[in-house]
Design an enzyme around this catalytic site. Sequence first.
Site, PDB file in Angstrom:
ATOM      1  N   ASP A  76      60.204 -90.211  45.631  1.00  0.00           N
ATOM      2  CA  ASP A  76      60.546 -88.905  45.064  1.00  0.00           C
ATOM      3  C   ASP A  76      59.307 -88.201  44.546  1.00  0.00           C
ATOM      4  O   ASP A  76      58.507 -88.767  43.797  1.00  0.00           O
ATOM      5  CB  ASP A  76      61.561 -89.076  43.935  1.00  0.00           C
ATOM      6  CG  ASP A  76      62.883 -89.650  44.425  1.00  0.00           C
ATOM      7  OD1 ASP A  76      63.444 -89.086  45.372  1.00  0.00           O
ATOM      8  OD2 ASP A  76      63.329 -90.669  43.878  1.00  0.00           O
ATOM      9  N   ASP A 125      54.926 -93.538  46.845  1.00  0.00           N
ATOM     10  CA  ASP A 125      56.136 -93.302  46.076  1.00  0.00           C
ATOM     11  C   ASP A 125      57.075 -92.442  46.918  1.00  0.00           C
ATOM     12  O   ASP A 125      56.649 -91.771  47.870  1.00  0.00           O
ATOM     13  CB  ASP A 125      55.772 -92.596  44.759  1.00  0.00           C
ATOM     14  CG  ASP A 125      56.966 -92.446  43.845  1.00  0.00           C
ATOM     15  OD1 ASP A 125      57.755 -93.401  43.728  1.00  0.00           O
ATOM     16  OD2 ASP A 125      57.128 -91.366  43.247  1.00  0.00           O
TER      17      ASP A 125
END
Length: 263
Positions: A18, A16
């Site tokens: 953020d 991922d």
Amino acid sequence: MTDISNLRKPKAWMSDMDGVLVHESLALPGANEFIETLKEKNIPFLVLTNNSIFTNRDLSARLASSGLEVPEDRIWTSANATAEFLNSQSPKSTAFVIGEAGLTTAIHEAGYVMTESDPEYVVLGETRFYDFVNITKAIRLIEKGAKFICTNPDTTGPSEDGTLPAVGSVAAMITKATGRKPYFVGKPNPIMFRAGLNKLGAHSEDAAMVGDRMDTDIHAGVESGMDSYLVLSGSTAREDIQKFPFRPKAVFDGIGDLLPLLG
């Protein structure tokens, strides 16, 4: 501290963005080392985001400004996954699209024609400014039989001024008006990860996912059959894990702690 000695070394990685690699405009500790090691060792990888606003080029440039050099083709967004899904379902068809450049570019590159005239699909993604006129058009097209697709189910998004309504919230309004529920392509739907694995030419049993959210990243990783690692550098605290009926393979403070798994 997690005992890393009992964990296998994956042949491909998904991470991922953020909360794992960056926080706002700053790279998180260990993120640059992790990305550079993947590139040096020629380990296939993708950086994922549910955000469909920005193009891969935009995101690559934003990551570069944070000190992370991630090529465009190593980025996989919910817009990319949505375009891939549409093309697999009905190649070179038509769609009425509510969204910004990230989504419209991906759908255009998939060979779709974007139109308001009897489209096969209505596709809803993020935008900074939801237009009531376009939402009304979407409702009427769905009532006429268009299939309803959304990039992701996130109900809110952050801004400098506070919470913003996101795709899930607007989709709920359209569902309330039409009685038609959408198909959400992005996380936690594992189809986004499976399409990413296909892009990498990797199998789930040989791949790993790193995320900071149990309800999206780890949920989708578990359902995809990948080793799923949770990092506590984003939105999840260690005590939150027990709220969920599934578990990550292991928990780490940050992505730098996973460097030994890269060989």
